[in-house]
Enzyme design. Sequence first.
Site, PDB file in Angstrom:
ATOM      1  N   GLY A   9     -21.645  42.214  59.547  1.00  0.00           N
ATOM      2  CA  GLY A   9     -20.191  42.251  59.570  1.00  0.00           C
ATOM      3  C   GLY A   9     -19.615  41.875  58.216  1.00  0.00           C
ATOM      4  N   MET A  11     -19.112  38.963  56.734  1.00  0.00           N
ATOM      5  CA  MET A  11     -19.926  38.011  55.981  1.00  0.00           C
ATOM      6  C   MET A  11     -21.324  38.563  55.737  1.00  0.00           C
ATOM      7  SD  MET A  11     -18.581  34.840  55.230  1.00  0.00           S
ATOM      8  CE  MET A  11     -19.742  33.519  55.583  1.00  0.00           C
ATOM      9  N   GLY A  12     -22.000  38.985  56.793  1.00  0.00           N
ATOM     10  CA  GLY A  12     -23.377  39.439  56.665  1.00  0.00           C
ATOM     11  C   GLY A  12     -23.527  40.631  55.744  1.00  0.00           C
ATOM     12  N   ASN A  86     -21.952  30.034  62.864  1.00  0.00           N
ATOM     13  CA  ASN A  86     -21.233  28.782  63.109  1.00  0.00           C
ATOM     14  C   ASN A  86     -21.667  28.135  64.419  1.00  0.00           C
ATOM     15  OD1 ASN A  86     -19.688  28.663  60.751  1.00  0.00           O
ATOM     16  ND2 ASN A  86     -18.136  30.037  61.597  1.00  0.00           N
ATOM     17  N   SER A 112     -20.140  28.804  53.753  1.00  0.00           N
ATOM     18  CA  SER A 112     -18.715  28.862  53.471  1.00  0.00           C
ATOM     19  C   SER A 112     -18.486  29.764  52.265  1.00  0.00           C
ATOM     20  CB  SER A 112     -18.153  27.463  53.186  1.00  0.00           C
ATOM     21  OG  SER A 112     -16.764  27.508  52.947  1.00  0.00           O
ATOM     22  N   LYS A 174     -21.322  21.663  58.024  1.00  0.00           N
ATOM     23  CA  LYS A 174     -20.330  22.748  58.027  1.00  0.00           C
ATOM     24  C   LYS A 174     -19.221  22.459  59.030  1.00  0.00           C
ATOM     25  CE  LYS A 174     -18.711  26.893  57.016  1.00  0.00           C
ATOM     26  NZ  LYS A 174     -18.093  27.456  58.172  1.00  0.00           N
ATOM     27  N   HIS A 177     -16.924  20.082  57.345  1.00  0.00           N
ATOM     28  CA  HIS A 177     -16.239  20.886  56.323  1.00  0.00           C
ATOM     29  C   HIS A 177     -15.058  21.635  56.936  1.00  0.00           C
ATOM     30  CE1 HIS A 177     -15.654  24.944  54.617  1.00  0.00           C
ATOM     31  NE2 HIS A 177     -15.932  24.428  53.433  1.00  0.00           N
ATOM     32  N   ASN A 178     -15.281  22.260  58.077  1.00  0.00           N
ATOM     33  CA  ASN A 178     -14.211  23.032  58.702  1.00  0.00           C
ATOM     34  C   ASN A 178     -13.122  22.135  59.275  1.00  0.00           C
ATOM     35  OD1 ASN A 178     -15.852  25.191  58.066  1.00  0.00           O
ATOM     36  ND2 ASN A 178     -15.452  26.250  59.980  1.00  0.00           N
ATOM     37  N   GLU A 181     -10.996  21.387  56.452  1.00  0.00           N
ATOM     38  CA  GLU A 181     -10.236  22.608  56.162  1.00  0.00           C
ATOM     39  C   GLU A 181      -8.992  22.701  57.039  1.00  0.00           C
ATOM     40  OE1 GLU A 181     -11.261  26.967  57.529  1.00  0.00           O
ATOM     41  OE2 GLU A 181     -12.524  26.423  55.819  1.00  0.00           O
ATOM     42  N   TYR A 182      -9.133  22.348  58.319  1.00  0.00           N
ATOM     43  CA  TYR A 182      -7.978  22.355  59.224  1.00  0.00           C
ATOM     44  C   TYR A 182      -6.858  21.475  58.661  1.00  0.00           C
ATOM     45  CZ  TYR A 182     -10.259  24.473  63.374  1.00  0.00           C
ATOM     46  OH  TYR A 182     -10.853  25.313  64.260  1.00  0.00           O
TER      47      TYR A 182
END
Length: 310
Positions: A9, A11-12, A86, A112, A174, A177-178, A181-182
Amino acid sequence: MQLGLIGLGKMGGNMATRLRRAGHEVVGFDHHPEKRDVDSLEALVGALSAPRVVWVMVPAGEPTRETVRQLGELLEPGDVVVDGGNSKFTDDKVHAQMLGEKGVGYLDCGVSGGVWGLENGYALMVGGAKDDVAKVQPVFDALRPPEPTDESGQAMPGAGFVHAGPVGAGHYAKMVHNGIEYALMQAYGEGYELLAAVDLIEDVPGVVASWTQGTVIRSWLLDLLVRALQEDPSLEKIRGYADDSGEGRWTVQEAIDHAVPMPTIAASLFARFVSRQEDSPTMKAVAALRQQFGGHAVHAVQAQEVERPA
């Protein structure tokens, strides 16, 4: 080296391109025929030489669990599976145990970088055994950003990649990290709203853009807000509705479980829930209470709104 990549997709697909640019051979599989190099997981495993490395980039939850289960039936001792999605960190121990019984290694890798990772590189947070990390290191090195340099021109090792600990540590890192980010996005959003609410500020996008150089709040996220305001200065084309991927919830739950105060990240998560309510039941109750104890005016629902279907 060779790499099998499952899930091509946004990212991949970009990750596969970056790896090929670095000289690695990528054999890709995806449910969309136009994206894939092989037609099945069996063909993907068959196209790789032992010891194989297979990277999984599919949605977290059951799609990842099923993919890992199938790989466990196809791979051989000495091979390694990397979950770069994720997934919740608690899933990683289950996957590692299942594959370990067959002699297959397992790494969890928080990734990320979003759609910009193709050119800028991806920050990678890895969990698992050192020997398995070593097998995949050439891939990690190709995906990560170039090492930055300090003022004297010396390389600053460590930026963009970390072997965070044993299985589960990568996705845990991660997750946190997210969660951060929020909170950062919520703070930028609230600042933008205040600027836009006053007549004193005549150039809201210009003020936000001015913060991107020389200030202590500059960041890549701020750069992206500037970009969004350049495309739509009043953000009129966007509805104020924000989804959450689950990692913000997991971060707050972990904070509760470990008695770690996390008011900012928790508030940013709940603010996303508020964004999904066209007419908040909580605020209805607050308005009703203000009227009851203080006689404060309430805003009545118009007739056409009452008749509006849910």
